[in-house]
Design a protein around this motif. Sequence first.
Motif, mmCIF file in Angstrom:
data_model
loop_
_atom_site.group_PDB
_atom_site.id
_atom_site.type_symbol
_atom_site.label_atom_id
_atom_site.label_comp_id
_atom_site.label_asym_id
_atom_site.label_seq_id
_atom_site.Cartn_x
_atom_site.Cartn_y
_atom_site.Cartn_z
ATOM 1 N N GLN A 1 0.817 -1.213 0.000
ATOM 2 C CA GLN A 1 0.000 0.000 0.000
ATOM 3 C C GLN A 1 0.852 1.266 0.000
ATOM 4 O OE1 GLN A 1 -2.515 -0.601 3.439
ATOM 5 N NE2 GLN A 1 -4.057 -1.633 2.198
ATOM 6 N N ASN A 2 1.990 1.224 0.692
ATOM 7 C CA ASN A 2 2.832 2.413 0.800
ATOM 8 C C ASN A 2 4.293 1.988 0.856
ATOM 9 O OD1 ASN A 2 3.248 5.233 1.124
ATOM 10 N ND2 ASN A 2 3.588 4.924 3.296
ATOM 11 N N VAL A 3 5.156 2.852 0.304
ATOM 12 C CA VAL A 3 6.596 2.581 0.285
ATOM 13 C C VAL A 3 7.319 3.786 0.870
ATOM 14 C CG1 VAL A 3 8.610 2.140 -1.174
ATOM 15 C CG2 VAL A 3 6.387 1.175 -1.799
ATOM 16 N N GLU A 4 8.194 3.533 1.832
ATOM 17 C CA GLU A 4 9.026 4.593 2.401
ATOM 18 C C GLU A 4 10.460 4.110 2.454
ATOM 19 O OE1 GLU A 4 7.783 6.449 6.021
ATOM 20 O OE2 GLU A 4 5.665 6.130 5.540
ATOM 21 N N ARG A 5 11.392 5.051 2.241
ATOM 22 C CA ARG A 5 12.815 4.744 2.363
ATOM 23 C C ARG A 5 13.181 4.621 3.828
ATOM 24 N NH1 ARG A 5 16.493 6.529 -1.263
ATOM 25 N NH2 ARG A 5 17.835 5.244 0.012
ATOM 26 N N LEU A 6 14.169 3.803 4.124
ATOM 27 C CA LEU A 6 14.701 3.758 5.470
ATOM 28 C C LEU A 6 16.188 3.504 5.409
ATOM 29 C CD1 LEU A 6 14.137 0.563 7.493
ATOM 30 C CD2 LEU A 6 13.187 0.637 5.241
ATOM 31 N N SER A 7 16.864 3.707 6.509
ATOM 32 C CA SER A 7 18.303 3.490 6.536
ATOM 33 C C SER A 7 18.604 2.165 7.221
ATOM 34 C CB SER A 7 19.032 4.653 7.205
ATOM 35 O OG SER A 7 18.474 4.925 8.450
ATOM 36 N N TYR A 8 19.828 1.741 7.061
ATOM 37 C CA TYR A 8 20.256 0.447 7.574
ATOM 38 C C TYR A 8 19.970 0.298 9.072
ATOM 39 C CZ TYR A 8 23.332 -3.279 9.085
ATOM 40 O OH TYR A 8 23.819 -4.417 9.665
ATOM 41 N N GLY A 9 20.193 1.335 9.833
ATOM 42 C CA GLY A 9 19.981 1.281 11.276
ATOM 43 C C GLY A 9 18.541 1.061 11.690
ATOM 44 N N ASP A 10 17.593 1.258 10.768
ATOM 45 C CA ASP A 10 16.172 1.078 11.064
ATOM 46 C C ASP A 10 15.687 -0.361 10.848
ATOM 47 O OD1 ASP A 10 15.890 3.814 11.624
ATOM 48 O OD2 ASP A 10 15.553 4.272 9.508
ATOM 49 N N LEU A 11 16.528 -1.212 10.288
ATOM 50 C CA LEU A 11 16.124 -2.592 10.012
ATOM 51 C C LEU A 11 15.940 -3.388 11.297
ATOM 52 C CD1 LEU A 11 18.481 -3.626 7.056
ATOM 53 C CD2 LEU A 11 16.063 -3.006 6.930
ATOM 54 N N SER A 12 15.039 -4.342 11.243
ATOM 55 C CA SER A 12 14.898 -5.289 12.350
ATOM 56 C C SER A 12 16.089 -6.245 12.332
ATOM 57 C CB SER A 12 13.599 -6.084 12.195
ATOM 58 O OG SER A 12 13.675 -6.916 11.045
ATOM 59 N N ASN A 13 16.290 -6.974 13.416
ATOM 60 C CA ASN A 13 17.384 -7.952 13.462
ATOM 61 C C ASN A 13 17.221 -9.019 12.384
ATOM 62 O OD1 ASN A 13 18.615 -6.654 15.596
ATOM 63 N ND2 ASN A 13 17.602 -7.915 17.145
ATOM 64 N N THR A 14 15.992 -9.436 12.165
ATOM 65 C CA THR A 14 15.735 -10.451 11.138
ATOM 66 C C THR A 14 16.086 -9.912 9.757
ATOM 67 O OG1 THR A 14 13.982 -11.448 12.467
ATOM 68 C CG2 THR A 14 13.963 -11.937 10.106
ATOM 69 N N ALA A 15 15.649 -8.689 9.458
ATOM 70 C CA ALA A 15 15.949 -8.086 8.156
ATOM 71 C C ALA A 15 17.453 -7.947 7.965
ATOM 72 C CB ALA A 15 15.263 -6.725 8.032
ATOM 73 N N ASP A 16 18.141 -7.541 9.013
ATOM 74 C CA ASP A 16 19.597 -7.401 8.948
ATOM 75 C C ASP A 16 20.262 -8.740 8.637
ATOM 76 O OD1 ASP A 16 22.193 -6.394 9.167
ATOM 77 O OD2 ASP A 16 22.214 -6.588 11.345
ATOM 78 N N SER A 17 19.795 -9.797 9.273
ATOM 79 C CA SER A 17 20.411 -11.109 9.056
ATOM 80 C C SER A 17 20.101 -11.671 7.663
ATOM 81 C CB SER A 17 20.003 -12.097 10.147
ATOM 82 O OG SER A 17 18.625 -12.380 10.082
#
Length: 196
Positions: free
Chosen positions: A79-95
């Motif tokens: 429904q919506n797309v927003e940019r984010l930075s690396y530091g905003d990722l969850s632990n799962t997304a980071d892994s």
Amino acid sequence: MTASESGDADATVEYAVLLDVLRHGRQNDGRRRFDAEPIAYALDESNFRLLELTLAEDADVSIGDRVVVAPVADREVVQNVERLSYGDLSNTADSELEYVVQDIVDADEARFVNFYNEAQPITLRLHQLNLLPGIGKKLRDKILEERKRYGPFESFDDLHERVSGLHHPKEVIVERILDELHDDDVKYKTFVRNDQ
């Protein structure tokens, strides 16, 4: 706003790969869990932008799925797309990030081999090839000489066979992409585009 974000019919379809799906939104957004919208963290395939996607309530998606993020008219579950930075990722997304980058590079090998074929000087002292981890002046010169003498590289295997000392050409690309994603202050961004 880009043409793809405005819903332009002529826009190229852009995809992102899901890194994490939070069916009840972020835990710290102040809403009760059943009131929060489902979101996902994703990586844009073409520009390696990190995204937060607001999903449709009935979206049947999971980590590793590929979804349309643009144009708006082609979205099915987003429904919506927003940019984010690396530091905003969850632990799962980071892994998951490294695996997803590897998959994107594998799926579009020609695009990344072309980087080796088309890399040019940035300044009098710095070449695009020198931005890749482990590629110094000598290895850069070997790559340039090989492509000048015998033509463009056909694949990562071709690169490995023709350029002695370049043992893992694909992994070098993946490492550079991850470096650019992790550090917003990298001076020369070759693969990650922040301008869109």
